[in-house]
Design an enzyme around this catalytic site. Sequence first.
Site, PDB file in Angstrom:
ATOM      1  N   ASP A  70       0.870  -1.174   0.000  1.00  0.00           N
ATOM      2  CA  ASP A  70       0.000   0.000   0.000  1.00  0.00           C
ATOM      3  C   ASP A  70       0.909   1.227   0.000  1.00  0.00           C
ATOM      4  O   ASP A  70       1.693   1.432   0.935  1.00  0.00           O
ATOM      5  CB  ASP A  70      -0.871  -0.028   1.265  1.00  0.00           C
ATOM      6  CG  ASP A  70      -1.801   1.171   1.364  1.00  0.00           C
ATOM      7  OD1 ASP A  70      -1.582   2.181   0.648  1.00  0.00           O
ATOM      8  OD2 ASP A  70      -2.741   1.107   2.186  1.00  0.00           O
ATOM      9  N   TYR A 154     -10.580  15.117  -6.396  1.00  0.00           N
ATOM     10  CA  TYR A 154      -9.868  14.501  -7.528  1.00  0.00           C
ATOM     11  C   TYR A 154      -9.138  15.538  -8.395  1.00  0.00           C
ATOM     12  O   TYR A 154      -7.914  15.416  -8.608  1.00  0.00           O
ATOM     13  CB  TYR A 154     -10.815  13.624  -8.349  1.00  0.00           C
ATOM     14  CG  TYR A 154     -10.077  12.748  -9.350  1.00  0.00           C
ATOM     15  CD1 TYR A 154      -9.348  11.635  -8.945  1.00  0.00           C
ATOM     16  CD2 TYR A 154     -10.087  13.056 -10.704  1.00  0.00           C
ATOM     17  CE1 TYR A 154      -8.649  10.844  -9.849  1.00  0.00           C
ATOM     18  CE2 TYR A 154      -9.395  12.265 -11.618  1.00  0.00           C
ATOM     19  CZ  TYR A 154      -8.681  11.168 -11.184  1.00  0.00           C
ATOM     20  OH  TYR A 154      -7.981  10.395 -12.084  1.00  0.00           O
ATOM     21  N   LYS A 158      -5.014  15.976  -8.639  1.00  0.00           N
ATOM     22  CA  LYS A 158      -4.315  15.819  -9.922  1.00  0.00           C
ATOM     23  C   LYS A 158      -3.603  17.108 -10.341  1.00  0.00           C
ATOM     24  O   LYS A 158      -2.538  17.064 -10.965  1.00  0.00           O
ATOM     25  CB  LYS A 158      -5.290  15.328 -10.995  1.00  0.00           C
ATOM     26  CG  LYS A 158      -5.730  13.885 -10.774  1.00  0.00           C
ATOM     27  CD  LYS A 158      -4.517  12.942 -10.666  1.00  0.00           C
ATOM     28  CE  LYS A 158      -4.877  11.474 -10.653  1.00  0.00           C
ATOM     29  NZ  LYS A 158      -3.719  10.594 -10.534  1.00  0.00           N
TER      30      LYS A 158
END
Length: 248
Positions: A70, A154, A158
Amino acid sequence: MVAPQVSFGFTPGDVIVVTGAGSGIGRAIALRAAEVGLAVGAWDINEPAVRQVADEIVAAGGRAVACPADVTDDNQIAAALDATAALGAVRYLVNNAGPASASNLEFDQALAMSIGSMRRVTDHWLRRPRPEGCALVNIASVAGTRIGSAPDWYPAAKAAVMGWTRHLATYRVAEVRANAVAPGLTDTPRMAGFADSPLGQRIVGRIPVGRLGTPDDMAWTTLFLLSPLASYINGEMIVVDGGWTIAQ
Ligand SMILES: NC(=O)c1ccc[n+]([C@@H]2O[C@H](COP(=O)([O-])OP(=O)(O)OC[C@H]3O[C@@H](n4cnc5c(N)ncnc54)[C@H](O)[C@@H]3O)[C@@H](O)[C@H]2O)c1
């Protein structure tokens, strides 16, 4: 070793780590990297998936180790780097793993999981002995450049990928050459069925190239940016979206 059809000037046997190598874009990067002669540390939280990718590379004559990890966890990152060292010192890194935009995550936690994990993996790697000429590619998204998208974290995460890439390219270039790839809509498991949905059809209709991207589209761009052919490209992001964003 598989006879490479293209080599991009890589030195055969150099070692690459690909995070999120068990599926989609990361899987394609791992497989194509092996085809150009790189030894692959294939990292993913999904152990069966990443073992299958490493097995596929080895069955084709390449070198790979599967590293279940992970990328948000320091101990698991360190263990994955230890396991990858069986291939040799790591010259290339692709920070690809990240939660799907459809994941129901709280903003701060989501940023730690997406951009925070990229920084965490990179810092662990760069603290270790490594060869000259290291390079990395971070996987961003058109959601961080031109396309406003839900959920709130999101596009923020990004866009942050590119800001951080520019930081690396400016302040840590003595350690690593850093670039980013911003995929448009790409046909991976997390997008299953999307292209056939009414929304998907509308979007594909606005992509000049007329189709979704493939994982290999992203893989070849990523490998080019890592390669010695791109040695003077630093701090850049290549949008790979079939012209979707410039046609908006
Ligand atoms: N598919 C698209 O349309 C698209 C568009 C733009 C950007 N991207 C970006 O590309 C990257 C890959 O997306 P994809 O579509 O190939 O996704 P995918 O879901 O097919 O694969 C992602 C892989 O990452 C792994 N992963 C997730 N969290 C992890 C963690 N914490 N540690 C280790 N592994 C982890 C998953 O198990 C999975 O195997 C992501 O960063 C995504 O944001 C995708």
